[in-house]
Design a protein around this motif. Structure first.
Motif, PDB file in Angstrom:
ATOM      1  N   MET A 120       5.863 -10.218  15.159  1.00  0.00           N
ATOM      2  CA  MET A 120       5.930 -10.306  16.620  1.00  0.00           C
ATOM      3  C   MET A 120       5.131  -9.187  17.268  1.00  0.00           C
ATOM      4  O   MET A 120       4.451  -9.398  18.275  1.00  0.00           O
ATOM      5  CB  MET A 120       7.384 -10.245  17.085  1.00  0.00           C
ATOM      6  CG  MET A 120       8.170 -11.473  16.822  1.00  0.00           C
ATOM      7  SD  MET A 120       9.828 -11.253  17.496  1.00  0.00           S
ATOM      8  CE  MET A 120      10.715 -12.482  16.593  1.00  0.00           C
ATOM      9  N   LEU A 161       5.421 -16.655  17.918  1.00  0.00           N
ATOM     10  CA  LEU A 161       6.577 -15.836  18.284  1.00  0.00           C
ATOM     11  C   LEU A 161       7.874 -16.622  18.185  1.00  0.00           C
ATOM     12  O   LEU A 161       8.901 -16.094  17.753  1.00  0.00           O
ATOM     13  CB  LEU A 161       6.394 -15.270  19.691  1.00  0.00           C
ATOM     14  CG  LEU A 161       5.368 -14.145  19.816  1.00  0.00           C
ATOM     15  CD1 LEU A 161       5.176 -13.769  21.276  1.00  0.00           C
ATOM     16  CD2 LEU A 161       5.807 -12.941  19.012  1.00  0.00           C
ATOM     17  N   MET A 162       7.852 -17.900  18.564  1.00  0.00           N
ATOM     18  CA  MET A 162       9.061 -18.717  18.462  1.00  0.00           C
ATOM     19  C   MET A 162       9.448 -18.943  16.997  1.00  0.00           C
ATOM     20  O   MET A 162      10.625 -18.883  16.641  1.00  0.00           O
ATOM     21  CB  MET A 162       8.872 -20.065  19.163  1.00  0.00           C
ATOM     22  CG  MET A 162       8.832 -19.973  20.669  1.00  0.00           C
ATOM     23  SD  MET A 162      10.378 -19.331  21.347  1.00  0.00           S
ATOM     24  CE  MET A 162       9.884 -17.719  21.892  1.00  0.00           C
ATOM     25  N   PRO A 167       9.552 -10.408  10.333  1.00  0.00           N
ATOM     26  CA  PRO A 167       9.367 -11.075  11.627  1.00  0.00           C
ATOM     27  C   PRO A 167       9.126 -10.108  12.785  1.00  0.00           C
ATOM     28  O   PRO A 167       8.330 -10.391  13.682  1.00  0.00           O
ATOM     29  CB  PRO A 167      10.667 -11.852  11.829  1.00  0.00           C
ATOM     30  CG  PRO A 167      11.178 -12.088  10.470  1.00  0.00           C
ATOM     31  CD  PRO A 167      10.797 -10.865   9.699  1.00  0.00           C
ATOM     32  N   LEU A 168       9.801  -8.970  12.779  1.00  0.00           N
ATOM     33  CA  LEU A 168       9.574  -7.987  13.846  1.00  0.00           C
ATOM     34  C   LEU A 168       8.151  -7.443  13.801  1.00  0.00           C
ATOM     35  O   LEU A 168       7.507  -7.279  14.844  1.00  0.00           O
ATOM     36  CB  LEU A 168      10.580  -6.841  13.738  1.00  0.00           C
ATOM     37  CG  LEU A 168      12.004  -7.161  14.142  1.00  0.00           C
ATOM     38  CD1 LEU A 168      12.908  -5.969  13.885  1.00  0.00           C
ATOM     39  CD2 LEU A 168      12.071  -7.582  15.588  1.00  0.00           C
ATOM     40  N   PHE A 197      10.840 -15.703  15.710  1.00  0.00           N
ATOM     41  CA  PHE A 197      12.160 -15.448  16.291  1.00  0.00           C
ATOM     42  C   PHE A 197      13.226 -16.293  15.601  1.00  0.00           C
ATOM     43  O   PHE A 197      14.316 -15.797  15.287  1.00  0.00           O
ATOM     44  CB  PHE A 197      12.130 -15.733  17.797  1.00  0.00           C
ATOM     45  CG  PHE A 197      13.440 -15.468  18.476  1.00  0.00           C
ATOM     46  CD1 PHE A 197      13.878 -14.173  18.672  1.00  0.00           C
ATOM     47  CD2 PHE A 197      14.229 -16.512  18.925  1.00  0.00           C
ATOM     48  CE1 PHE A 197      15.088 -13.919  19.286  1.00  0.00           C
ATOM     49  CE2 PHE A 197      15.426 -16.272  19.547  1.00  0.00           C
ATOM     50  CZ  PHE A 197      15.863 -14.973  19.726  1.00  0.00           C
ATOM     51  N   VAL A 198      12.915 -17.560  15.340  1.00  0.00           N
ATOM     52  CA  VAL A 198      13.868 -18.429  14.639  1.00  0.00           C
ATOM     53  C   VAL A 198      14.103 -17.908  13.225  1.00  0.00           C
ATOM     54  O   VAL A 198      15.236 -17.898  12.733  1.00  0.00           O
ATOM     55  CB  VAL A 198      13.355 -19.885  14.629  1.00  0.00           C
ATOM     56  CG1 VAL A 198      14.140 -20.745  13.662  1.00  0.00           C
ATOM     57  CG2 VAL A 198      13.415 -20.467  16.025  1.00  0.00           C
ATOM     58  N   LYS A 199      13.050 -17.461  12.568  1.00  0.00           N
ATOM     59  CA  LYS A 199      13.195 -16.903  11.226  1.00  0.00           C
ATOM     60  C   LYS A 199      14.047 -15.639  11.248  1.00  0.00           C
ATOM     61  O   LYS A 199      14.861 -15.418  10.361  1.00  0.00           O
ATOM     62  CB  LYS A 199      11.814 -16.605  10.637  1.00  0.00           C
ATOM     63  CG  LYS A 199      11.855 -16.154   9.218  1.00  0.00           C
ATOM     64  CD  LYS A 199      10.479 -16.004   8.639  1.00  0.00           C
ATOM     65  CE  LYS A 199      10.585 -15.538   7.200  1.00  0.00           C
ATOM     66  NZ  LYS A 199       9.307 -15.458   6.544  1.00  0.00           N
ATOM     67  N   LEU A 200      13.862 -14.829  12.281  1.00  0.00           N
ATOM     68  CA  LEU A 200      14.653 -13.609  12.419  1.00  0.00           C
ATOM     69  C   LEU A 200      16.125 -13.943  12.613  1.00  0.00           C
ATOM     70  O   LEU A 200      16.994 -13.347  11.995  1.00  0.00           O
ATOM     71  CB  LEU A 200      14.129 -12.783  13.594  1.00  0.00           C
ATOM     72  CG  LEU A 200      14.836 -11.477  13.904  1.00  0.00           C
ATOM     73  CD1 LEU A 200      14.606 -10.487  12.780  1.00  0.00           C
ATOM     74  CD2 LEU A 200      14.344 -10.916  15.211  1.00  0.00           C
ATOM     75  N   ARG A 201      16.407 -14.928  13.464  1.00  0.00           N
ATOM     76  CA  ARG A 201      17.795 -15.331  13.702  1.00  0.00           C
ATOM     77  C   ARG A 201      18.418 -15.961  12.467  1.00  0.00           C
ATOM     78  O   ARG A 201      19.571 -15.734  12.163  1.00  0.00           O
ATOM     79  CB  ARG A 201      17.863 -16.309  14.872  1.00  0.00           C
ATOM     80  CG  ARG A 201      17.388 -15.743  16.193  1.00  0.00           C
ATOM     81  CD  ARG A 201      18.378 -14.825  16.792  1.00  0.00           C
ATOM     82  NE  ARG A 201      19.542 -15.610  17.148  1.00  0.00           N
ATOM     83  CZ  ARG A 201      20.707 -15.097  17.489  1.00  0.00           C
ATOM     84  NH1 ARG A 201      20.835 -13.801  17.547  1.00  0.00           N
ATOM     85  NH2 ARG A 201      21.726 -15.841  17.783  1.00  0.00           N
ATOM     86  N   THR A 218      14.394  -9.048   8.148  1.00  0.00           N
ATOM     87  CA  THR A 218      14.372  -8.598   9.537  1.00  0.00           C
ATOM     88  C   THR A 218      13.063  -7.898   9.867  1.00  0.00           C
ATOM     89  O   THR A 218      12.508  -8.096  10.947  1.00  0.00           O
ATOM     90  CB  THR A 218      15.535  -7.617   9.787  1.00  0.00           C
ATOM     91  OG1 THR A 218      16.757  -8.256   9.440  1.00  0.00           O
ATOM     92  CG2 THR A 218      15.587  -7.188  11.232  1.00  0.00           C
TER      93      THR A 218
END
Length: 68
Positions: free
Chosen positions: A14, A43-44, A10-11, A47-51, A7
C-alpha cells in the motif's frame, strides 16, 4: 510491536502504490488517471488481504489451543 509477514507485506505494498501515485501527481504524469484506477484496485486487494490475514491468524491460534 509484533508484525507478521501477512501484515507487513500488504502494508508495504500500500505504501509503494501510494508513493507511485504521489510521484506521478508531482511530475504531472500523462497516465495519472490510469495509475489512479490501477492503484485503487491494488489497494483494495491489499486491504482485503490484510483483513483476511488478521482473521486467519486468530482462527489458527484458536484451533491450536482447543483440545480435540
Amino acid at each position: 510491536m509484533n508484525f507478521s509477514k501477512s501484515t507487513l507485506v500488504p502494508l508495504l505494498g500500500m505504501t509503494v502504490v501510494a508513493l507511485f501515485i504521489i510521484l506521478a501527481y508531482v511530475s504531472h504524469n500523462v497516465f495519472l488517471d490510469k495509475l489512479l484506477v490501477c492503484g485503487f484496485i491494488l489497494l483494495m486487494v491489499l486491504f482485503v488481504k490484510l483483513r483476511a490475514g488478521g482473521t486467519q491468524n486468530k482462527d489458527n491460534s484458536e484451533s491450536v489451543n482447543d483440545p480435540l
